[in-house]
Design a protein around this motif. Structure first.
Motif, PDB file in Angstrom:
ATOM      1  N   GLY A 115     -10.304  -0.087   8.581  1.00 42.40           N
ATOM      2  CA  GLY A 115     -10.382   0.451   7.233  1.00 42.40           C
ATOM      3  C   GLY A 115     -10.022   1.914   7.137  1.00 42.40           C
ATOM      4  O   GLY A 115     -10.419   2.595   6.182  1.00 42.40           O
ATOM      5  N   LYS A 116      -9.244   2.426   8.085  1.00 41.57           N
ATOM      6  CA  LYS A 116      -8.887   3.835   8.130  1.00 41.57           C
ATOM      7  C   LYS A 116      -7.399   4.028   7.796  1.00 41.57           C
ATOM      8  O   LYS A 116      -6.598   3.096   7.807  1.00 41.57           O
ATOM      9  CB  LYS A 116      -9.166   4.425   9.515  1.00 41.57           C
ATOM     10  CG  LYS A 116     -10.621   4.324   9.970  1.00 41.57           C
ATOM     11  CD  LYS A 116     -11.515   5.297   9.228  1.00 41.57           C
ATOM     12  CE  LYS A 116     -12.921   5.314   9.819  1.00 41.57           C
ATOM     13  NZ  LYS A 116     -13.815   6.255   9.094  1.00 41.57           N
TER      14      LYS A 116
ATOM     15  N   PHE B 204     -11.804   8.565   5.620  1.00 37.79           N
ATOM     16  CA  PHE B 204     -10.875   7.467   5.892  1.00 37.79           C
ATOM     17  C   PHE B 204      -9.870   7.787   6.984  1.00 37.79           C
ATOM     18  O   PHE B 204      -9.025   6.947   7.305  1.00 37.79           O
ATOM     19  CB  PHE B 204     -10.111   7.101   4.604  1.00 37.79           C
ATOM     20  CG  PHE B 204     -10.970   6.638   3.468  1.00 37.79           C
ATOM     21  CD1 PHE B 204     -11.444   5.338   3.422  1.00 37.79           C
ATOM     22  CD2 PHE B 204     -11.321   7.505   2.451  1.00 37.79           C
ATOM     23  CE1 PHE B 204     -12.228   4.896   2.371  1.00 37.79           C
ATOM     24  CE2 PHE B 204     -12.105   7.082   1.390  1.00 37.79           C
ATOM     25  CZ  PHE B 204     -12.566   5.769   1.356  1.00 37.79           C
TER      26      PHE B 204
ATOM     27  N   LEU C  95      -6.378  -0.124   1.919  1.00 39.41           N
ATOM     28  CA  LEU C  95      -6.391   0.000   3.371  1.00 39.41           C
ATOM     29  C   LEU C  95      -6.647  -1.364   3.997  1.00 39.41           C
ATOM     30  O   LEU C  95      -7.672  -2.000   3.729  1.00 39.41           O
ATOM     31  CB  LEU C  95      -7.468   1.007   3.801  1.00 39.41           C
ATOM     32  CG  LEU C  95      -7.266   2.441   3.296  1.00 39.41           C
ATOM     33  CD1 LEU C  95      -8.401   3.336   3.772  1.00 39.41           C
ATOM     34  CD2 LEU C  95      -5.917   2.984   3.743  1.00 39.41           C
ATOM     35  N   HIS C  96      -5.717  -1.799   4.845  1.00 39.65           N
ATOM     36  CA  HIS C  96      -5.802  -3.136   5.430  1.00 39.65           C
ATOM     37  C   HIS C  96      -5.785  -3.111   6.960  1.00 39.65           C
ATOM     38  O   HIS C  96      -5.691  -4.181   7.585  1.00 39.65           O
ATOM     39  CB  HIS C  96      -4.659  -4.008   4.918  1.00 39.65           C
ATOM     40  CG  HIS C  96      -4.614  -4.134   3.426  1.00 39.65           C
ATOM     41  ND1 HIS C  96      -5.617  -4.736   2.691  1.00 39.65           N
ATOM     42  CD2 HIS C  96      -3.688  -3.705   2.523  1.00 39.65           C
ATOM     43  CE1 HIS C  96      -5.305  -4.693   1.405  1.00 39.65           C
ATOM     44  NE2 HIS C  96      -4.151  -4.069   1.282  1.00 39.65           N
TER      45      HIS C  96
ATOM     46  N   SER D 129       0.878  -1.179   0.000  1.00 35.98           N
ATOM     47  CA  SER D 129       0.000   0.000   0.000  1.00 35.98           C
ATOM     48  C   SER D 129       0.906   1.217   0.000  1.00 35.98           C
ATOM     49  O   SER D 129       1.000   1.967   0.962  1.00 35.98           O
ATOM     50  CB  SER D 129      -0.911  -0.017   1.230  1.00 35.98           C
ATOM     51  OG  SER D 129      -1.731  -1.160   1.234  1.00 35.98           O
TER      52      SER D 129
ATOM     53  N   HIS E 152     -11.473  14.387  -0.182  1.00 37.35           N
ATOM     54  CA  HIS E 152     -12.047  13.054  -0.378  1.00 37.35           C
ATOM     55  C   HIS E 152     -11.502  12.022   0.605  1.00 37.35           C
ATOM     56  O   HIS E 152     -12.078  10.941   0.765  1.00 37.35           O
ATOM     57  CB  HIS E 152     -11.775  12.581  -1.804  1.00 37.35           C
ATOM     58  CG  HIS E 152     -10.320  12.326  -2.089  1.00 37.35           C
ATOM     59  ND1 HIS E 152      -9.385  13.337  -2.155  1.00 37.35           N
ATOM     60  CD2 HIS E 152      -9.640  11.167  -2.321  1.00 37.35           C
ATOM     61  CE1 HIS E 152      -8.185  12.814  -2.419  1.00 37.35           C
ATOM     62  NE2 HIS E 152      -8.314  11.508  -2.531  1.00 37.35           N
TER      63      HIS E 152
ATOM     64  N   ASP F 223      -3.808  10.033  -3.361  1.00 37.01           N
ATOM     65  CA  ASP F 223      -4.830   9.287  -4.100  1.00 37.01           C
ATOM     66  C   ASP F 223      -5.659  10.177  -5.021  1.00 37.01           C
ATOM     67  O   ASP F 223      -6.847   9.957  -5.211  1.00 37.01           O
ATOM     68  CB  ASP F 223      -5.742   8.516  -3.134  1.00 37.01           C
ATOM     69  CG  ASP F 223      -6.542   7.417  -3.839  1.00 37.01           C
ATOM     70  OD1 ASP F 223      -5.920   6.666  -4.614  1.00 37.01           O
ATOM     71  OD2 ASP F 223      -7.764   7.333  -3.622  1.00 37.01           O
TER      72      ASP F 223
ATOM     73  N   ARG G 280      -7.860   4.822  -5.724  1.00 34.34           N
ATOM     74  CA  ARG G 280      -8.288   3.507  -5.239  1.00 34.34           C
ATOM     75  C   ARG G 280      -7.957   3.332  -3.757  1.00 34.34           C
ATOM     76  O   ARG G 280      -7.558   2.258  -3.320  1.00 34.34           O
ATOM     77  CB  ARG G 280      -7.665   2.387  -6.075  1.00 34.34           C
ATOM     78  CG  ARG G 280      -6.158   2.421  -6.189  1.00 34.34           C
ATOM     79  CD  ARG G 280      -5.638   1.450  -7.243  1.00 34.34           C
ATOM     80  NE  ARG G 280      -5.975   0.077  -6.991  1.00 34.34           N
ATOM     81  CZ  ARG G 280      -5.220  -0.795  -6.311  1.00 34.34           C
ATOM     82  NH1 ARG G 280      -4.060  -0.405  -5.788  1.00 34.34           N
ATOM     83  NH2 ARG G 280      -5.613  -2.024  -6.148  1.00 34.34           N
ATOM     84  N   ILE G 281      -8.128   4.391  -2.983  1.00 38.26           N
ATOM     85  CA  ILE G 281      -7.736   4.345  -1.584  1.00 38.26           C
ATOM     86  C   ILE G 281      -8.437   3.224  -0.826  1.00 38.26           C
ATOM     87  O   ILE G 281      -7.839   2.570   0.038  1.00 38.26           O
ATOM     88  CB  ILE G 281      -7.983   5.719  -0.897  1.00 38.26           C
ATOM     89  CG1 ILE G 281      -7.398   5.727   0.514  1.00 38.26           C
ATOM     90  CG2 ILE G 281      -9.458   6.076  -0.883  1.00 38.26           C
ATOM     91  CD1 ILE G 281      -5.907   5.653   0.586  1.00 38.26           C
ATOM     92  N   ASP G 282      -9.682   2.979  -1.145  1.00 43.11           N
ATOM     93  CA  ASP G 282     -10.425   1.960  -0.405  1.00 43.11           C
ATOM     94  C   ASP G 282      -9.902   0.555  -0.650  1.00 43.11           C
ATOM     95  O   ASP G 282     -10.163  -0.362   0.134  1.00 43.11           O
ATOM     96  CB  ASP G 282     -11.910   2.021  -0.763  1.00 43.11           C
ATOM     97  CG  ASP G 282     -12.157   1.846  -2.251  1.00 43.11           C
ATOM     98  OD1 ASP G 282     -11.354   2.359  -3.052  1.00 43.11           O
ATOM     99  OD2 ASP G 282     -13.157   1.201  -2.618  1.00 43.11           O
ATOM    100  N   LYS G 283      -9.130   0.376  -1.734  1.00 43.48           N
ATOM    101  CA  LYS G 283      -8.608  -0.956  -2.058  1.00 43.48           C
ATOM    102  C   LYS G 283      -7.285  -1.253  -1.355  1.00 43.48           C
ATOM    103  O   LYS G 283      -6.844  -2.400  -1.352  1.00 43.48           O
ATOM    104  CB  LYS G 283      -8.406  -1.081  -3.569  1.00 43.48           C
ATOM    105  CG  LYS G 283      -9.633  -0.816  -4.413  1.00 43.48           C
ATOM    106  CD  LYS G 283     -10.714  -1.861  -4.188  1.00 43.48           C
ATOM    107  CE  LYS G 283     -11.802  -1.798  -5.268  1.00 43.48           C
ATOM    108  NZ  LYS G 283     -12.439  -0.463  -5.372  1.00 43.48           N
TER     109      LYS G 283
END
Length: 762
Positions: free
Chosen positions: A603-604, A266, A598-599, A170, A262, A341, A593-596
């Motif tokens: 999820g933040k 997060f 984050l682990h 990431s 945006h 991002d 694609r920030i949501d993809k």
């Protein structure tokens, strides 16, 4: 008929000259090349950039021509070597592999699994066979004594990505081609070509920023080649980057310039970050870092005001005592200004396939960090590795778990890692056994008992494995072999599988199948939806039973974003389709694609990761501390070298002497040192003697010496390198001055004394 490489043509035989698409193997840019090869004589005729390649567009640097030197080098090993009575002698593959496996097994049986260590070099990212099969070898050895060059120059980057986003891959990569305010911190891509930003032709890309009305800013203690072309250069004290960045964060909060946009949904830790920055006002930080407070504020305002800004750090931001803090804050500022991002800022490449090297991520709330500790210094592991600086103490310190054997893979730690005046070389010479995968006898492999060489570079296929998650566009290229490997040679995958088979009691073919299973299981564990719906047997039906790294690549391509998904998308990418695109394929620019990526469990994005921020007290002490009279030694990049690799190639080992100490004229005058004199450079751990070059590009109080030299040891061959040996700057590196969170080596703020060497009397 076609002659073997290096074979002279027979009388009357016409030349068979062809052009082959290849990839330059000498740095992260993976520039596409065209190699003109005389198959009759077995000679490289010429090398040039591939103008039809969509990523590099014909760009190559001087290093590319060294492929010709590599092919024709007389001291490249062509078969296994075993040390007998202190001398290396040729051996058969069976003899060398049997001996290596038996010794490793015996040492682990007597002293435990951790009695064997493994050190892999940067070549693991450039050689597909190493990239895919090092993991299976580690699985066979089951040791925790694992080291690599990543803790010499990049662990702070990985720790920042892991702790803030949850995964090593990431990793924010500058969208350089769409940025209009580009800040480089401790990076000199006009010499390095760029790093952790695979974008061939970085000089051209930086110039394009300026041509479209943007601004390039360089922050560095030395007025580097990149700084000279920048719109604004800020000279900073070595080690001051994190303090400067905290002052920028303070300014962003104070002046209402925090606009994450945006990213807001997060974020966590914003208030904590604001509180941490309060103690780092520009007026307090400025004197320590050598930059006026008003310049710090101006920089903060310009970053916030730019439509598309990007902060980017590399070697200088990592190889220092505060590397983790620095890279955390680079990410934080990109986030606070809403640039992460989004186009023109740092983005997260999707890549043509998933990252599978250094791809550890948070699992069940546990970061891949501090899951176990080193035996001697109680240092936390990171991604399964310990800092390279610890390797020597693990060899020297008796007791249960002492390292008694070492495996090196395409690495030269005797020169590249901090070794306190040669301690590591001395420790390696006392090991019970040492195995090296390498094509040269160098400063490290000279200590080996067995050396297992790869076949000629141009005889194996080539493609990117590691760098897909660092490339500024979704791009991939496959380069087939130029010629078949010589009779009796083994490819890297075959060598490693033969060794694994002997270590585990299975055939080499079974070891290769197991390696493929490990890759499939890794993709499944990473959440690859394509792999999740298929059995291993179904996958093999599509990619075939032919062993080796090409089959591994086919699995990655088919399961990737643009793949055929093993038949579900008939028009998708496969290895065969990629082979039909000899100039590579570009699927487009990075997209948000920030949501993809984050682990972390919630999820933040963690803006205040304690694994890094716990080090702030040490930074505060540095800001307020008294500076002694010592000079500070830093490294420097050079376009014709790459770590320790290229000094033995005649096309690059010419021209002015490169291993010289740079020193400001005023510092030299205070010490009575004239330009061109030889000087003694002394640190707590060692001493070197080197010519000095006076240059006002150096900041007062600092000197610079390039990394990777010192080819003056008793090494067979390496004639070109030994003719211009330079000195090993790592003799001066203090292995106790590490970046506290990551264990990365500090090679950019080493306290030293410099004195004129007395001239011999006539």
């Amino acid at each position: 008929m076609t002659a073997s490489p290096g074979t002279a043509p027979q009388a009357g035989q016409s030349a068979d000259i062809r052009v082959h698409g290849r990839i330059c193997p000498f740095c992260e840019q993976n520039c596409a090349t065209e190699v003109t090869f005389d198959h009759t004589a077995g000679k490289v005729v010429s090398i040039r950039g591939d103008k039809q390649d969509p990523l590099s567009q014909g760009f190559v640097c001087p290093k590319a021509v060294a492929v010709k030197d590599l092919h024709h080098a007389s001291d490249v090993l062509t078969g296994p070597m075993i040390r007998r009575n202190g001398q290396f002698e040729p051996a058969s593959w069976d003899e060398a592999l049997d001996y290596a496996a038996n010794r490793l097994q015996a040492i682990q049986a007597e002293h435990g699994r951790d009695a064997v260590g493994l050190f892999f070099g940067t070549s693991i990212a450039h050689i597909p066979g190493f990239a895919f099969y090092t993991g299976p070898l580690l699985n066979a050895l089951q040791t925790r004594q694992i080291y690599s060059t990543s803790s010499i120059d990049c662990h702070p980057h990985f720790l920042a990505a892991m702790s803030m986003f949850g995964g090593f891959t990431s990793f924010p990569v500058p969208d350089i081609d769409r940025s209009d305010y580009f800040v480089l911190i401790g990076a000199n891509p006009l010499q390095s070509n760029g790093s952790f930003m695979t974008a061939p032709g970085v000089p051209r890309r930086l110039k394009a920023i300026q041509e479209r009305g943007g601004k390039v800013v360089v922050i560095d203690p030395r007025r580097t080649e990149t700084a000279r072309m920048a719109d604004w250069y800020l000279s900073i004290e070595p080690g001051g980057d994190a303090a400067l960045l905290l002052a920028i964060v303070r300014t962003l909060f104070d002046e209402g310039l925090v606009q994450p946009g945006h990213l807001t949904p997060f974020l966590k830790g914003v208030d904590a970050l604001r509180a941490m920055a309060q103690d780092f006002a520009p007026e307090r930080v400025g004197p320590a870092v050598g930059i006026p407070a008003e310049d710090i504020r101006t920089l903060a305002r310009e970053i916030a005001a730019a439509p598309r800004a990007c902060l980017y750090g590399r070697i200088g931001s990592a190889m220092q005592r505060f590397g983790s803090l620095t890279n955390w804050l680079i990410n934080a500022i990109n986030i606070l200004t809403g640039n992460l991002d989004r186009e023109g800022g740092p983005m997260f490449p999707q890549g043509v396939f998933e990252g599978v090297i250094m791809s550890d991520r948070c699992r069940d709330g546990q970061l891949p960090y501090d899951r176990w500790r080193s035996r001697v210094s109680n240092w936390p592991e990171m991604a399964g590795q310990f800092p390279a600086a610890l390797m020597v103490e693990e060899m020297e310190t008796p007791g249960e778990g002492q390292m008694r054997a070492l495996v090196t893979m395409g690495a030269n730690p005797a020169l590249s890692s901090p070794n306190g005046g040669g301690r590591l070389s001395q420790a390696m010479s006392k090991l019970d056994f040492m195995l090296s995968f390498d094509i040269f006898i160098n400063e490290t492999t000279r200590h080996a008992d067995v050396i297992l060489p790869s076949p000629p570079h141009l005889s194996h296929s080539d493609f990117m494995v590691f760098f897909t998650f660092l490339t500024v566009r979704d791009y991939i290229k496959y380069a087939p072999p130029v010629f078949e490997a010589p009779s009796g040679a083994l490819h890297d995958s075959e060598i490693i599988c033969e060794l694994i088979g002997r270590l585990t009691g299975q055939s080499a073919a079974a070891a290769d199948d197991q390696a493929l299973r490990m890759l499939v299981d890794q993709l499944r564990d990473q959440g690859n939806a394509v792999i999740a719906g298929l059995s291993f047997e179904q996958i093999v039906q599509h990619v075939g039973s032919e062993p080796g790294e090409d089959r591994m690549l086919d699995v990655l391509l088919r399961s990737g974003a643009y793949g055929d998904h093993f038949g579900d998308r008939p028009d998708g990418l496969t290895l065969e389709r990629l082979k039909a695109m000899p100039h590579g394929v570009d699927f487009g620019a990075m997209e948000p694609r920030i949501d993809k990526v984050l682990h972390l469990p919630d999820g933040k994005i963690d803006l205040a990761p304690t694994v890094i921020t716990d080090d702030l007290a040490r930074l505060e002490a540095w800001v307020d501390g008294e500076r002694d009279a010592s000079l500070r030694l830093m490294g420097r990049r050079q376009v014709r070298t790459c770590n320790t690799w290229l000094h033995n190639f005649p096309s690059l080992a010419k021209g002015p002497e490169l291993c010289v100490l740079l020193m400001h004229p005023a510092d030299a005058a205070e010490r009575g040192i004239p330009d061109g004199a030889r000087v003694r450079v002394r640190s707590r751990t060692g001493t070197v003697e080197v010519p000095v070059h006076l240059s006002d590009e150096m900041r007062r109080g600092n000197v610079s010496l390039p990394h990777g030299w010192g080819h003056d040891e008793d090494v067979p061959g390496q004639l070109h390198a030994k003719a211009r040996p330079g000195v090993n700057s790592n003799h001066l590196a203090d292995h106790t001055l590490l970046d506290a969170p990551s264990g990365n080596v500090n090679l950019n703020e080493i306290p030293v004394e410099v004195e004129l060497l007395a001239t011999e009397s006539a």
